[in-house]
Every structure is written in structure tokens, then in C-alpha cells.
Design a protein around this motif. Structure first.
Motif, short mmCIF file in Angstrom:
data_model
loop_
_atom_site.label_atom_id
_atom_site.label_comp_id
_atom_site.label_asym_id
_atom_site.label_seq_id
_atom_site.Cartn_x
_atom_site.Cartn_y
_atom_site.Cartn_z
N ILE A 199 44.23 23.19 70.06
CA ILE A 199 44.77 24.45 69.52
C ILE A 199 43.62 25.38 69.19
CG2 ILE A 199 45.84 25.46 67.51
CD1 ILE A 199 47.79 23.43 67.43
N LEU B 41 42.98 28.58 66.99
CA LEU B 41 43.55 29.50 66.02
C LEU B 41 42.69 30.73 65.90
CD1 LEU B 41 44.77 27.02 63.33
CD2 LEU B 41 46.13 28.74 64.48
N LEU C 286 30.80 28.38 70.81
CA LEU C 286 31.71 27.65 69.93
C LEU C 286 32.23 26.42 70.62
CD1 LEU C 286 32.79 28.27 67.11
CD2 LEU C 286 34.79 29.26 68.17
N ILE D 44 32.01 22.01 69.81
CA ILE D 44 33.24 21.58 69.16
C ILE D 44 34.13 20.78 70.10
CG2 ILE D 44 35.30 22.34 67.93
CD1 ILE D 44 32.96 23.03 66.35
N GLY E 4 39.39 14.74 68.65
CA GLY E 4 40.35 15.23 67.67
C GLY E 4 40.47 16.74 67.67
N HIS E 5 41.02 17.26 66.62
CA HIS E 5 41.39 18.66 66.66
C HIS E 5 40.55 19.54 65.76
CE1 HIS E 5 44.50 17.39 69.23
NE2 HIS E 5 44.75 16.42 68.41
N TYR E 6 39.27 19.29 65.84
CA TYR E 6 38.36 20.14 65.09
C TYR E 6 38.39 21.57 65.60
CZ TYR E 6 36.18 16.11 62.88
OH TYR E 6 35.94 15.00 62.14
N MET F 178 40.44 24.08 63.49
CA MET F 178 39.80 24.62 62.30
C MET F 178 38.59 25.48 62.63
SD MET F 178 41.10 24.25 59.42
CE MET F 178 42.13 23.28 58.34
N ALA F 179 37.83 25.03 63.59
CA ALA F 179 36.63 25.80 63.94
C ALA F 179 37.03 27.18 64.45
CB ALA F 179 35.80 25.06 64.98
N MET G 237 39.83 28.70 63.76
CA MET G 237 40.39 29.46 62.65
C MET G 237 39.24 30.09 61.88
SD MET G 237 42.65 28.08 59.50
CE MET G 237 43.94 29.05 58.79
N GLY G 238 38.21 29.29 61.68
CA GLY G 238 37.03 29.81 61.00
C GLY G 238 36.41 30.96 61.75
N ILE H 76 38.38 34.00 61.21
CA ILE H 76 38.16 34.55 59.88
C ILE H 76 36.82 35.29 59.81
CG2 ILE H 76 37.75 33.96 57.47
CD1 ILE H 76 39.80 31.82 57.69
N ILE H 77 35.81 34.74 60.46
CA ILE H 77 34.52 35.43 60.47
C ILE H 77 34.65 36.80 61.10
CG2 ILE H 77 32.21 35.45 61.49
CD1 ILE H 77 32.05 32.53 61.25
N VAL I 13 44.36 35.83 60.88
CA VAL I 13 44.90 34.51 61.17
C VAL I 13 46.38 34.61 61.52
CG1 VAL I 13 45.36 32.23 60.22
CG2 VAL I 13 43.25 33.39 59.66
N VAL J 267 48.14 32.82 64.62
CA VAL J 267 49.24 31.88 64.46
C VAL J 267 50.40 32.27 65.38
CG1 VAL J 267 51.05 31.14 62.88
CG2 VAL J 267 48.69 31.18 62.13
#
Lengths: 260, 359, 296
Positions: free
Chosen positions: B56, B58, B131, B135, B140-142, B145-146, B148-149, B152-153, B274, B278
Motif C-alpha cells: 500500500i 499512502l 524511497l 523500503i 511486510g508493509h513498511y 507507513m513510509a 504516509m510519512g 506528510i512531509i 493524507v 486514503v
């Protein structure tokens, strides 16, 4: 088997693998001569699957080397090992269930092609011709394994035996020089196992080297040129089937010794 | 070629919709339909990432914003005060400047949007690459979050930096000339043309992706989805392919951002948020993770409804509900296998009924 | 920077770091029993503060807080029961998507109930202008409360997980859920319990920090990402390391104000997250082998 001093196609040297405190594979070494069928056997937990997975690149040994001809394989990822012509099957079949038989088998041709992202997106002629050639090369394999008439069927709809055949076809489609078979007889009945024996022999006749891990003794004794026996991670014996069958250590670990 | 039938169908639907709006006098709907097209482009790219890289992201809104803000910033720098300077002369000689007269008779000289197009794509692609490489190799699904981060940045940067207009974003973005005579702009007079431009872009993307999916690379990608270990064993460099897919998705998002910004004449920080990311995930989830057409159809419907304000205050909530319900009950998406099977059996029934009546 | 200012930064950092720790602890507890990353964790913090605020209009402060924690814990358990339990076949990816959706729903519901105004609980002791003199720095008494509550929670959690039967059962689930099942541990209940505990802890954190940081319906999202950063920083699955990591992040953010513009303060946590994921995904205190075995 002519007893020439031929350089082995694969050399496995001093392989060690630890899982936490468990010494799963303990200083195992053996050679694989080109063009033979070699089986790795041993009771459950002997470390044969771990050994197998290390050769295929799924585990990195704590120490030891695997050589293919003169190239060091240890430390390489599975896809890099595949690029050398070493291909494997999986015991619990890893097929793309929603793709057709043909598509699954064509995956085996991946290393023989070179059409990339751009070629794919723009549907360039080179890529399309490559695809056509791949399909043509794969049809005979499908026919040989008796699955040609279901080539467009979704793999998920096939019987277990047919799925097995697809898995084998996929590995063969890559035109491997070394074929690693992971418990190919698991789940097969006697008749199917006989057919499997014939097929493995036919593959060997085409000049391929086969290394297999197996529990089914009749298959192993029937087709193997050489056998390696592991127990508790260590190599107990290595040799031709007749010798292995008469080896006391081997008999003991399978049938239990006399614990007086 | 059988594989192109859906594309032709889409093209036909697009044309029919336009004609319908013309006939019913509802041409104002074309605006939202055009915007929806660009959002669909983002969703299509994300579909590749979620369906084939199996992860995913985000942060698609972040890439969208990179596309939009890069061009917004660069094309709103007015060069006419600098007409004497060397910078101006060099750029002008290279044909990189565009002169415009505003409504008030002023002369505006701005950078040719093609430059910012190239830059948008490069920056987005490059960020995705940096990125993705580290990653995506993690189990797994890091990536969720990465990314999403990352989003946000981007959001914080555009929100907090004066040169990006902070909370107000950038407006007065000039229109963009694709070829002489065809402009990407929000002008009402160009509404129909822009509608077709946007959907042509989608069709182009779908064509390229369809080709890709059916090629050698596409097969490798589909096996990533079916069985990553097998793909690995068959010689597919899974890490590299995942990164390539991720970068493709990012580039598509930035292209969409670029075009929409010129269409709207501006961009604001909410496009990077975000909430937007989403939404894209919700659309792909509803359409069926690896189902390109599902994402397109759902993207069109949901975005159009959202833009028309049908969801009202509950806009974000609707997408949230969709996500939850979809993953709970239909993880394969709404337009999944059984949907097609049902469709097929209905078609079969119709055919056999017609056959019966003929007999 | 004078010693006094330095201390101010430290206490500010510890304060905000505690809220991150509360979120991270919640992540870890749920992750340990289910392998899921619960995106809605930040919302529990928000709900705790908001609920306590509403209740405090009718009943005294401390009962409000206790009730708010209970209610939020119940909501956590309900969420697990209604949504998470149904999804046995869904992949971890799908579960994460669901929690994202749930966090949105909780947020929108909060908006509907409380609107977008900022709320804050009253200071537990004193008021917003009272201060205590600690080592020369003027600290709000609420900070003492925060530190106190955080310590109590950490200690209780430690004792609970290590010494009580239920706590050990929860740890067993995280190590190997099939083995736990075989031993007669009802893993389903453990999962539910973990959601309730996470929600409750989050809510408590939200209450005790509300006077200082205020409570707002949308605060959950930022907390989610920062809490996640902290959880990863400490090593995913280690609730106690999360506290240390939370304080660390809080301190970094606090001191960053002296060098970076305020607007970029929130970027720091994300940058740290990316760095950690790139360099040592198992976190400062995590072991590489252990994290390789886990699913996430």
C-alpha cells in the motif's frame, strides 16, 4: 556410469546453518557431477530441506560455499542463482492460481528473454517476437507432460497431479542446466510416482543435472545415480544406491538401531 | 486484438457521456468529469503498486502534489521584469519562455510548462526511487507507513513554506498548450476539449499498462502478485520490479497533478494530504486490488460523486466506510471474480433466451 | 541557551514524548497479539480527552477521566469484536487498510459529536498559570502529573506482562499463537483484551495531557504517524522500549525548535522514521533476528 574424473558441475563445501541454537546443517560437503541424478535423503529434521534451500539461495549459510562450475553461488539471491541456469520446484507448489497454465509455465522463460518495461508498454516488435518464440518452445514441454490441452485453464482449477506437472513444466521451460527438485513425489500415488521416475530420467537424458530432496525411497533408489544421506544436519553417507542400501549407519537411522 | 476491447469500450463510453451532456444541456458536468479523469490516473498508478508490488502506498497524494506544485511554482514566476537580464535572454533564446497578455493588458512572461512537466516527472520519479529502494526490500508493509510519512512531509513543506503559498496554495497558474490550438485550461470555451484531453490521457495510460501487463514484464509482475517466491526462483528480480512499479505509480500521479493544476489554474495543500491518499487507496480497494478496470470505474464514479458534493460533509467518512466494508467483506474488490462470473452468466442467459425465441 | 531554558526544553520534550509513548505502547500491545498495526491508535487518545471533557460538565474531573478511560477501552474492545474478529482470512495488508478506515470513521464521528473546536481538560492541580520550580525551571504541575501517570502505567504494564497469568498469556500469544491456543489460552479473548488495554492506555494519556496539549478531533492522524515512528524506533513489539523512544522523539522535537522553523517540527518525526526504516528497521532496542521472524 563411466568413472571419469570430470569436474563436478556443483560443489558444496562445508555448509553450516544455525537457527538460533539449532545446528540445522553441520559441515556438509558433497559434489554433484554433471548429468547425473543425485538425491539427498534423511529422516525428518535431518536438514535436507534447509540444505536444499541454501543451495537455491533462500537461506544464507553461516559458513560454507556452493559453487556452480567455478562461480560462487553462496550469498546470491534466488533470482541471481536462477540466472546461472539453476532452477527449482517447490514441494508445496508455488503457482499463480489465477493465471493460466500457459502463463505460469511461460514465467519459466523469464530468464531467457530480455524485453523490458518500455518494450512491454509500447508492445515493441522485439518483445512480441520473443513472446511468440517462448510460447513455441513451451508447447512441446506441455505436450510431453500431458497438460497441453488445458493450457488456457486457470491453474487453481486443476487437480493436484496436474498442478505438479505445471510446476515441473515451468522449471523445464527455463532450459535449466541444473534442476533442483523439492520432494517431487510428495502426495503422489505409486502410479504417478512411476511416471515421475520416467520423466526425471528423460530430463537427465537431455543432459540436465538433477539434484533432489525426497522421502520416497522407491523413487530415490530407482532413479538416483548417487545419494547423500543426512541425519541431524550431518552427512552420514554418500554413494551409489547399492552401497547406501547396505550401509549400516543408514539402516540404523531409518530403522532404529539396537539400543541394547 | 482481444485485450484492447475494454479500452475501445471505455473510449466509446467517454464519447457517449459527452454527447449525453450536450444533448441534455448539462455540459457543466464535464468539469467534474475532467477532474475525475486526472484522479483516476492516480488511482490507476496506485492499482499497479497495490496489485503487483503488493504494497500500500499512502503517499500518492504526495507525488500528485509534487507534480502540481512544481509546475505551479515554476510557471507563476513572472519573467517580464527581468527582460533585460542574461537569464531571460538565454531562456528566451532556448524557446523556453511563453509570453501572454492578461485581461488587464499586462505582459506576462513565464516558463514553458513543458520544462516544469519534465521536472515534475523527474522529481516525483526520483523521490519514489529513493524511497522505494530501501523500503520495498523490507518484509511486510513498511511501505504503507513510509509513504504516509512521505506524504506528510510533502504536505508540511507546501503548507509551511511561503514560496508554495502556505495554506492558500498557488493560484493564477497559466494554461498549458499541448499542441498549438489545444490548451489545458479551465476556460469554459475549452471545456469539451479539456474533457477529451483528460480522458485521452487516461486511455493512453491504460493502453500502456494493458500492453505491459500482457508482456514478459507484466507476467513477472503478475507472478509477484501470485507467488513472489516462485517469481524469485524463476529469475525475476523482485526488488527491482517492485521499485519500478512504485516509480511508475509515482510518475502517473505527478503527471495527473501537473495536468490538473493547469486545468484548475492552481493547487492547494489539501491535494497533498493524507485524506487524499486514503481516497486513492479506497478506490483501488473497492475496484479490486489488482484490477485496473475496477480502479478506473470506481475512480470515475466515486470521484465524480465526491466532486459533485453528493457526500456532503461526510466526504472523508464515506471513503473511510468504503475502506472498512471493502476489506471486511470483499477483499478482492467489488468488481471481482464473482462479479464478472455473474455478468458472464447473465450474458449467457440472454443469449440462450434469444436463441430459444428464434428456434 | 541558558540552563533554565535548557531545562524548559527538556520538560517540554518529555511531556510531548509521553503522549507519543502512550500511542506507541498501544501499537505494540496490539501488534504483539495480532501482528496488526492499528492506525486508529491516535484516535483513542483523542477520544479519551474528548469524552472526559464532556463528562466533566456533569461529574467531577477524576471520575470523568476514569469513566472516559473505561468507555474508550470499551470502544476498543467493540471495534475488535465487530471488525477485527471477522477478518481472519484477510491479509495483514487488508487489516491495516481496515484500521485506516476505522481511524477515519472515528475521526469523523468525533467531528460530528464535538465539532472542530479545540477542547481541553482543566489542569488537575492548579491552573494554566501555576508553576512549580524544579531545578530552576518553571514547570506546570501538570507535567508532574504526566510523568507520574506515565511511570505508573509503565510499571503496571511491566508487572502485568511479566508476573500475572493474563499478562503472560498475552505474551505467549505474541510469540506463537498456535502454541498458545494449544495451551488453552483463548487467543480471541487475548486479542480483545489487547485492544481494550491499548485503547484505555491511549485514553488515559489523552486525558492527562489534554490540559497541556489540548484535544482536537483531528489530532489522531498526526499522533498515528508519530506513535508509529516511536514504536519502530524502540523496536516493534517492545512496549517498554516505546517509552524510551517516545521520550527521545519528544526531546528531539522540543530542541529542534531552537534550530528549525516551527513549521517543520512535524517533519522531523517522519524523517526519523524513514531513517530508522532504512538503517535499522528492528529499532534501537530490537534484535535483527527477532524482527526477521515476525511478519511485519
Amino acid at each position: 556410469m563411466p568413472d571419469r574424473a570430470v569436474a563436478p558441475i556443483m560443489k558444496i563445501r562445508n555448509m553450516n546453518k544455525f537457527f538460533g541454537g539449532l545446528h540445522a546443517v553441520d559441515s556438509v560437503s558433497f559434489d554433484v557431477k554433471e548429468g547425473i541424478i543425485k538425491s539427498v535423503i534423511g529422516p525428518n529434521g535431518a536438514g535436507k530441506t534447509t540444505m536444499f534451500n541454501m543451495i537455491a539461495g533462500y537461506h544464507i549459510p553461516e559458513s560454507g560455499e556452493v559453487y556452480y562450475r567455478d562461480t560462487l553461488l553462496t550469498g546470491k539471491k534466488p533470482f541471481q542463482i536462477a540466472s546461472h541456469g539453476i532452477f527449482r520446484t517447490f514441494q508445496n507448489l508455488k503457482l499463480s492460481t489465477h493465471m493460466s497454465v500457459l502463463e505460469n509455465v511461460l514465467l519459466g522463460c523469464h530468464t531467457r528473454g530480455s524485453a523490458g518495461f518500455l518494450s512491454g508498454m509500447l508492445s515493441l516488435r522485439k518483445g512480441r517476437e520473443e513472446e511468440k518464440r517462448a510460447v513455441e518452445s513451451v508447447i512441446p514441454v506441455l505436450e510431453w507432460l500431458g497438460i497441453a490441452d488445458m493450457k488456457d485453464t486457470e491453474v487453481g482449477n486443476l487437480s493436484f497431479g496436474d498442478q505438479r506437472a505445471v510446476e515441473l513444466a515451468r522449471a523445464l521451460a527455463s532450459d535449466p542446466s541444473v534442476l533442483l527438485l523439492d520432494e517431487p513425489a510428495a502426495g503422489l500415488n505409486m502410479h504417478e510416482t512411476d511416471i515421475l521416475s520416467e520423466r526425471i530420467r528423460a530430463i537427465k537424458d537431455k543432459g540436465k543435472t538433477i539434484l533432489l530432496v525426497e522421502h520416497d525411497m522407491s523413487l530415490v533408489m530407482d532413479i538416483s545415480d548417487e545419494i547423500v544421506v543426512l541425519n541431524f544436519g550431518q552427512k552420514i553417507a554418500e554413494g551409489i544406491p547399492e552401497d547406501i542400501q547396505r550401509n549400516n549407519d543408514v539402516i540404523r537411522i531409518y530403522l532404529g538401531g539396537e539400543d541394547a | 486484438m482481444k485485450r484492447y476491447y475494454p479500452v475501445l469500450l471505455l473510449a466509446a463510453v467517454i464519447i457517449i457521456i459527452q454527447l449525453l451532456t450536450l444533448i441534455t444541456g448539462r455540459e457543466f458536468l464535464l468539469t467534474q468529469l475532467t477532474m475525475s479523469a486526472y484522479y483516476v490516473l492516480v488511482a490507476a498508478g496506485l492499482c499497479m503498486v497495490m496489485g503487483y508490488a503488493g504494497q500500500i502506498s499512502l503517499g500518492q497524494a504526495g507525488f500528485f502534489a509534487i507534480g502540481g506544485y512544481t509546475t505551479a511554482y515554476l510557471t507563476t514566476i513572472n519573467f517580464s521584469p527581468m527582460s533585460g537580464k542574461a537569464v531571460f535572454k538565454v531562456l528566451d533564446a532556448a524557446g523556453l519562455l511563453v509570453t501572454k497578455t492578461t485581461l488587464y493588458g499586462d505582459t506576462l512572461v513565464h516558463l514553458n510548462p513543458w520544462i516544469s512537466f519534465i521536472l515534475s516527472v523527474l522529481i516525483a520519479g526520483f523521490s519514489a526511487y529513493i524511497l522505494g529502494v530501501p523500503i520495498l526490500r523490507l518484509k511486510g508493509h513498511y511501505l504503507a507507513m513510509a509513504t504516509m510519512g512521505f506524504g506528510i512531509i510533502v504536505y508540511r513543506i507546501v503548507l509551511g513554506t511561503r514560496m508554495f503559498g502556505e495554506a492558500d496554495g498557488i493560484s493564477n497558474v497559466p494554461s498549458f498548450s499541448l499542441i498549438p490550438g489545444i490548451r489545458v485550461s479551465g476556460d469554459i470555451s475549452r471545456r469539451t476539449v479539456n474533457y477529451y484531453i483528460s480522458w485521452l490521457l487516461v486511455i493512453l495510460a491504460v493502453l500502456l499498462l494493458t500492453n505491459l501487463i500482457n508482456s514478459r514484464v507484466g507476467r513477472a509482475l503478475r507472478s509477484l502478485h501470485g507467488s513472489e517466491e516462485a517469481a524469485d526462483a524463476m529469475g525475476v528480480d523482485t526488488a527491482r520490479y517492485k521499485v519500478a512499479v512504485f516509480v511508475t505509480g509515482a510518475v502517473m500521479a505527478s503527471v495527473a497533478g501537473f495536468f490538473l493544476t493547469h486545468y484548475n489554474g492552481g493547487i492547494g495543500p489539501s491535494e497533498a494530504g493524507v485524506a487524499k491518499s486514503v481516497r486513492y487507496v479506497a478506490i483501488v480497494a473497492v475496484g479490486g486490488m489488482a484490477n485496473l478496470w475496477g480502479s478506473i470505474i470506481m475512480g470515475l464514479i466515486l470521484n465524480f460523486l465526491s466532486l459533485r458534493g453528493v457526500f456532503g460533509h461526510f466526504d472523508d467518512a464515506v471513503f473511510g466506510i468504503i475502506l472498512v466494508l471493502m476489506m471486511m467483506f470483499m477483499p478482492d474488490g467489488f468488481i471481482n471474480r464473482s462479479f464478472f462470473n455473474t455478468l458472464k452468466s447473465i450474458i449467457r442467459k440472454i443469449k440462450s433466451n434469444r436463441g430459444d425465441s428464434n428456434a | 541557551m541558558g540552563a533554565e531554558q535548557f531545562l524548559q526544553y527538556i520538560f517540554a520534550g518529555i511531556t510531548i514524548g509521553s503522549i507519543y509513548a502512550f500511542v506507541a505502547i498501544g501499537y505494540n500491545i496490539i501488534y504483539n497479539t495480532t501482528g496488526i498495526i492499528n492506525f486508529a491508535q491516535g484516535e483513542f487518545v483523542m477520544l479519551g480527552g474528548m469524552t472526559a471533557y464532556s463528562l466533566s460538565n456533569y461529574i467531577p474531573l477524576f471520575p470523568s477521566i476514569i469513566l472516559a478511560v473505561i468507555i474508550t477501552a470499551a470502544i476498543g474492545g467493540l471495534i475488535e469484536n465487530i471488525f477485527i474478529r471477522r477478518m481472519k482470512k484477510t491479509s495483514v495488508l487488508g487489516m491495516i487498510v481496515v484500521t485506516i478506515g476505522l481511524s477515519i470513521l472515528l475521526r469523523e464521528a468525533a467531528l460530528y459529536v464535538w465539532d472542530e473546536q479545540i477542547r481541553a481538560l482543566p489542569f488537575f492541580t492548579g491552573s494554566e498559570i501555576s508553576s512549580v520550580n524544579i531545578l530552576g525551571a518553571r514547570i506546570s504541575p501538570q507535567v508532574i502529573w504526566v510523568l507520574g501517570v506515565t511511570s505508573v502505567i509503565v510499571l503496571s504494564l511491566y508487572i502485568f506482562l511479566k508476573y500475572t497469568l493474563t499478562g503472560r498469556a498475552m505474551r505467549a500469544c505474541s510469540e506463537n499463537s498456535s502454541a498458545a491456543l494449544l495451551c488453552g489460552i483463548k487467543t480471541g479473548n487475548m486479542v480483545n483484551l489487547s485492544f481494550m488495554i491499548s485503547a484505555g492506555i491511549g485514553a488515559l494519556g489523552g486525558c492527562v495531557l489534554s490540559p497541556l496539549t489540548q484535544t482536537h478531533y483531528a489530532m489522531g492522524t498526526d499522533l498515528a504517524i508519530k506513535g508509529f515512528t516511536v514504536a519502530i524506533l524502540g523496536g516493534l513489539g517492545n512496549p517498554l522500549a516505546a517509552v524510551a523512544a517516545g521520550l527521545l522523539l519528544g526531546l528531539i522535537e522540543s530542541f529542534s525548535i531552537s534550530i528549525l522553523p516551527m513549521a517543520y517540527k512535524d517533519v522531523i518525526s517522519v524523517v526519523i522514521l524513514l531513517i530508522i526504516l532504512l538503517v535499522k528497521p528492528s529499532g534501537i532496542f530490537g534484535s535483527i533476528q527477532a524482527s526477521a521472524l515476525k511478519d511485519f
